[in-house]
Design a protein around this motif. Sequence first.
Motif, PDB file in Angstrom:
ATOM      1  N   ASP A 360       0.829  -1.214   0.000  1.00 50.10           N
ATOM      2  CA  ASP A 360       0.000   0.000   0.000  1.00 50.10           C
ATOM      3  C   ASP A 360       0.862   1.262   0.000  1.00 50.10           C
ATOM      4  N   THR A 361       2.172   1.091  -0.107  1.00 48.83           N
ATOM      5  CA  THR A 361       3.232   2.105  -0.281  1.00 48.83           C
ATOM      6  C   THR A 361       3.609   2.850   1.006  1.00 48.83           C
ATOM      7  N   ARG A 362       2.947   2.591   2.129  1.00 48.47           N
ATOM      8  CA  ARG A 362       3.385   3.249   3.371  1.00 48.47           C
ATOM      9  C   ARG A 362       4.838   2.941   3.668  1.00 48.47           C
ATOM     10  N   PHE A 363       5.217   1.670   3.558  1.00 48.97           N
ATOM     11  CA  PHE A 363       6.588   1.298   3.886  1.00 48.97           C
ATOM     12  C   PHE A 363       7.555   1.704   2.786  1.00 48.97           C
ATOM     13  N   GLN A 364       7.104   1.745   1.557  1.00 47.99           N
ATOM     14  CA  GLN A 364       7.953   2.267   0.485  1.00 47.99           C
ATOM     15  C   GLN A 364       8.337   3.711   0.779  1.00 47.99           C
ATOM     16  N   ASP A 365       7.367   4.496   1.241  1.00 46.85           N
ATOM     17  CA  ASP A 365       7.652   5.902   1.555  1.00 46.85           C
ATOM     18  C   ASP A 365       8.665   6.021   2.687  1.00 46.85           C
ATOM     19  N   VAL A 366       8.624   5.090   3.630  1.00 45.76           N
ATOM     20  CA  VAL A 366       9.598   5.077   4.723  1.00 45.76           C
ATOM     21  C   VAL A 366      10.984   4.706   4.201  1.00 45.76           C
ATOM     22  N   ILE A 367      11.051   3.644   3.401  1.00 44.60           N
ATOM     23  CA  ILE A 367      12.329   3.158   2.883  1.00 44.60           C
ATOM     24  C   ILE A 367      13.041   4.237   2.067  1.00 44.60           C
ATOM     25  N   PHE A 368      12.283   4.965   1.249  1.00 46.53           N
ATOM     26  CA  PHE A 368      12.900   5.937   0.340  1.00 46.53           C
ATOM     27  C   PHE A 368      12.945   7.351   0.922  1.00 46.53           C
ATOM     28  N   TYR A 369      12.576   7.524   2.176  1.00 44.91           N
ATOM     29  CA  TYR A 369      12.619   8.847   2.795  1.00 44.91           C
ATOM     30  C   TYR A 369      14.067   9.311   2.918  1.00 44.91           C
ATOM     31  N   SER A 370      14.320  10.534   2.580  1.00 42.72           N
ATOM     32  CA  SER A 370      15.704  11.006   2.443  1.00 42.72           C
ATOM     33  C   SER A 370      16.350  11.433   3.766  1.00 42.72           C
ATOM     34  N   GLU A 371      15.561  11.717   4.798  1.00 45.82           N
ATOM     35  CA  GLU A 371      16.125  12.221   6.056  1.00 45.82           C
ATOM     36  C   GLU A 371      15.799  11.244   7.177  1.00 45.82           C
ATOM     37  N   GLN A 372      16.412  10.079   7.125  1.00 48.53           N
ATOM     38  CA  GLN A 372      16.080   9.011   8.062  1.00 48.53           C
ATOM     39  C   GLN A 372      16.785   9.190   9.401  1.00 48.53           C
ATOM     40  N   ASN A 373      16.040   8.917  10.467  1.00 53.00           N
ATOM     41  CA  ASN A 373      16.597   8.926  11.813  1.00 53.00           C
ATOM     42  C   ASN A 373      17.417   7.650  12.027  1.00 53.00           C
ATOM     43  N   THR A 374      18.624   7.789  12.531  1.00 52.26           N
ATOM     44  CA  THR A 374      19.530   6.643  12.656  1.00 52.26           C
ATOM     45  C   THR A 374      18.952   5.542  13.537  1.00 52.26           C
ATOM     46  N   GLN A 375      18.386   5.901  14.683  1.00 53.59           N
ATOM     47  CA  GLN A 375      17.853   4.892  15.593  1.00 53.59           C
ATOM     48  C   GLN A 375      16.663   4.155  14.979  1.00 53.59           C
ATOM     49  N   VAL A 376      15.776   4.895  14.346  1.00 56.11           N
ATOM     50  CA  VAL A 376      14.626   4.268  13.694  1.00 56.11           C
ATOM     51  C   VAL A 376      15.099   3.374  12.556  1.00 56.11           C
ATOM     52  N   ARG A 377      16.067   3.855  11.819  1.00 54.58           N
ATOM     53  CA  ARG A 377      16.614   3.077  10.709  1.00 54.58           C
ATOM     54  C   ARG A 377      17.166   1.740  11.211  1.00 54.58           C
ATOM     55  N   GLU A 378      17.844   1.745  12.354  1.00 53.90           N
ATOM     56  CA  GLU A 378      18.396   0.511  12.911  1.00 53.90           C
ATOM     57  C   GLU A 378      17.295  -0.431  13.383  1.00 53.90           C
ATOM     58  N   MET A 379      16.180   0.112  13.860  1.00 52.12           N
ATOM     59  CA  MET A 379      15.044  -0.720  14.260  1.00 52.12           C
ATOM     60  C   MET A 379      14.411  -1.397  13.046  1.00 52.12           C
ATOM     61  N   ILE A 380      14.272  -0.645  11.961  1.00 52.81           N
ATOM     62  CA  ILE A 380      13.725  -1.201  10.718  1.00 52.81           C
ATOM     63  C   ILE A 380      14.698  -2.222  10.136  1.00 52.81           C
ATOM     64  N   SER A 381      15.986  -1.922  10.186  1.00 52.96           N
ATOM     65  CA  SER A 381      17.001  -2.838   9.685  1.00 52.96           C
ATOM     66  C   SER A 381      16.925  -4.181  10.404  1.00 52.96           C
ATOM     67  N   ALA A 382      16.690  -4.157  11.710  1.00 50.07           N
ATOM     68  CA  ALA A 382      16.612  -5.396  12.482  1.00 50.07           C
ATOM     69  C   ALA A 382      15.466  -6.277  12.000  1.00 50.07           C
ATOM     70  N   ILE A 383      14.324  -5.668  11.700  1.00 50.34           N
ATOM     71  CA  ILE A 383      13.178  -6.448  11.217  1.00 50.34           C
ATOM     72  C   ILE A 383      13.478  -7.020   9.838  1.00 50.34           C
ATOM     73  N   LEU A 384      14.044  -6.221   8.960  1.00 50.16           N
ATOM     74  CA  LEU A 384      14.372  -6.711   7.621  1.00 50.16           C
ATOM     75  C   LEU A 384      15.492  -7.750   7.657  1.00 50.16           C
ATOM     76  N   ALA A 385      16.274  -7.761   8.744  1.00 47.14           N
ATOM     77  CA  ALA A 385      17.301  -8.791   8.925  1.00 47.14           C
ATOM     78  C   ALA A 385      16.726 -10.064   9.540  1.00 47.14           C
ATOM     79  N   GLY A 386      15.421 -10.051   9.831  1.00 39.60           N
ATOM     80  CA  GLY A 386      14.748 -11.245  10.316  1.00 39.60           C
ATOM     81  C   GLY A 386      14.415 -11.269  11.782  1.00 39.60           C
ATOM     82  N   TYR A 387      14.789 -10.221  12.521  1.00 36.03           N
ATOM     83  CA  TYR A 387      14.590 -10.221  13.972  1.00 36.03           C
ATOM     84  C   TYR A 387      13.199  -9.688  14.331  1.00 36.03           C
ATOM     85  N   ALA A 388      12.188 -10.359  13.794  1.00 39.45           N
ATOM     86  CA  ALA A 388      10.801  -9.923  13.965  1.00 39.45           C
ATOM     87  C   ALA A 388      10.183 -10.449  15.253  1.00 39.45           C
ATOM     88  N   TRP A 389      10.969 -11.124  16.089  1.00 36.46           N
ATOM     89  CA  TRP A 389      10.482 -11.635  17.372  1.00 36.46           C
ATOM     90  C   TRP A 389      11.091 -10.888  18.549  1.00 36.46           C
TER      91      TRP A 389
END
Length: 412
Positions: A360-389
């Motif tokens: 639905d493009t909500r997450f696409q907008d997050v992924i391609f956002y140009s001014e990403q917060n480092t801490q939030v980015r690391e939280m998203i990175s963890a989920i995409l690395a498989g740490y969804a538990w």
Amino acid sequence: MNNLEQYDVVVIGAGPSGALASSLLVQKGWRVLVLEQQAFPRFSIGESLLPQCMAYLEDAGLIDTLHDNAAALGFQFKDGAAFHRAGQNTTINFTEKFTKGPGTTYQVKRADFDKLLADKAQGQGVEIRYKHTVVDYCDEPNGASLVVHNEQQQAYRVNARFVLDASGFGRVLPKLLDLELPSNFPVRSAYFSHFKDNISDTSFDRNKILITVHPQYSDVWYWLIPFSDGTASIGVVAQSERFNDDESSDLLNQFIEQDPYLKTLLAQRELLTPAKNIKGYSANVSKLYGKHFALLGNAGEFLDPVFSSGVTIALKSANLIAPLVDRYLKNEVVDFDAHYAQPLQAGVDCFRTFVTGWYDTRFQDVIFYSEQNTQVREMISAILAGYAWDTNNPFVAQSERRLNVLAQLCQN
């Protein structure tokens, strides 16, 4: 039928979840039989592992055989994901993540990867019978009885105190026991094949899977999974009505040509095998366990290939179920709902949030956002690395609410 055979555990399917679960259980001293319908090696999708997988493989004593054979089999070191949309490029580095644990993994040719794990499990004492198909299941007072057809279509019966269905898209027990439910995702199709990619662009990072959004349709996307031998797995995913009746290989090449970036990047590609397609792959079930059985990985629920979560969920399910089956076989009281179904589903639901948000493009907008917060980015990175538990991660603990707030911020 021949004389009845008796095992502690029968596992249906020798793929990653079957190999992992059987390996863990045979190391506990149980007699384990794996029944696999196909002969290995055999083609399968799900070639881009997530770093979380490495922890589960290590727990089962399977990690060294992966490292030792990776180079010879063309497996590619992987440290993240790259994304492209309409001229925009961004990357996620899995070593920069919120959750502790492995931050790198491999992109694997599943035919070789699955055989590698199965062979190692056999070496640990697991019995595997290839080209043996389970055609019936019946609960018994002290376990379950299976009717099996061998390669010559001769029927025989096997008893087990517990049965694990790791049959993946074969979904053996869901079909036999009428457990299947429709997915709440739209019916999508995937067309894919292996290519000699001949990529000459020096800026292309082979250490990352590339996910590309179609230039016209935001719900259509491509995967490009490079291997270390100069080949790559390439596929396109869309709702089925977006595809015509052309041959699979022609259709896949047509879609590659529709994206300017991929058209240039893959201008010299050579198709190695005829393209394949799967349709309506998303699936669900009414329950993940019964009196004498449990469903692992894709035999339970498969979401979507977009973030390569399938093998991770499969290995997580095996990692969760094995110690519970061990306790069950020791005649301990086991709450499979509290300690298997609920925790497994929690991670699946987290992945579901971000898969839904992608389409639905909500997450696409997050992924391609140009001014990403480092801490939030690391939280998203963890989920995409498989740490969804990891519920210490706010984007795991409250995935839907957090993604909605983040998407609104990015969109504004």
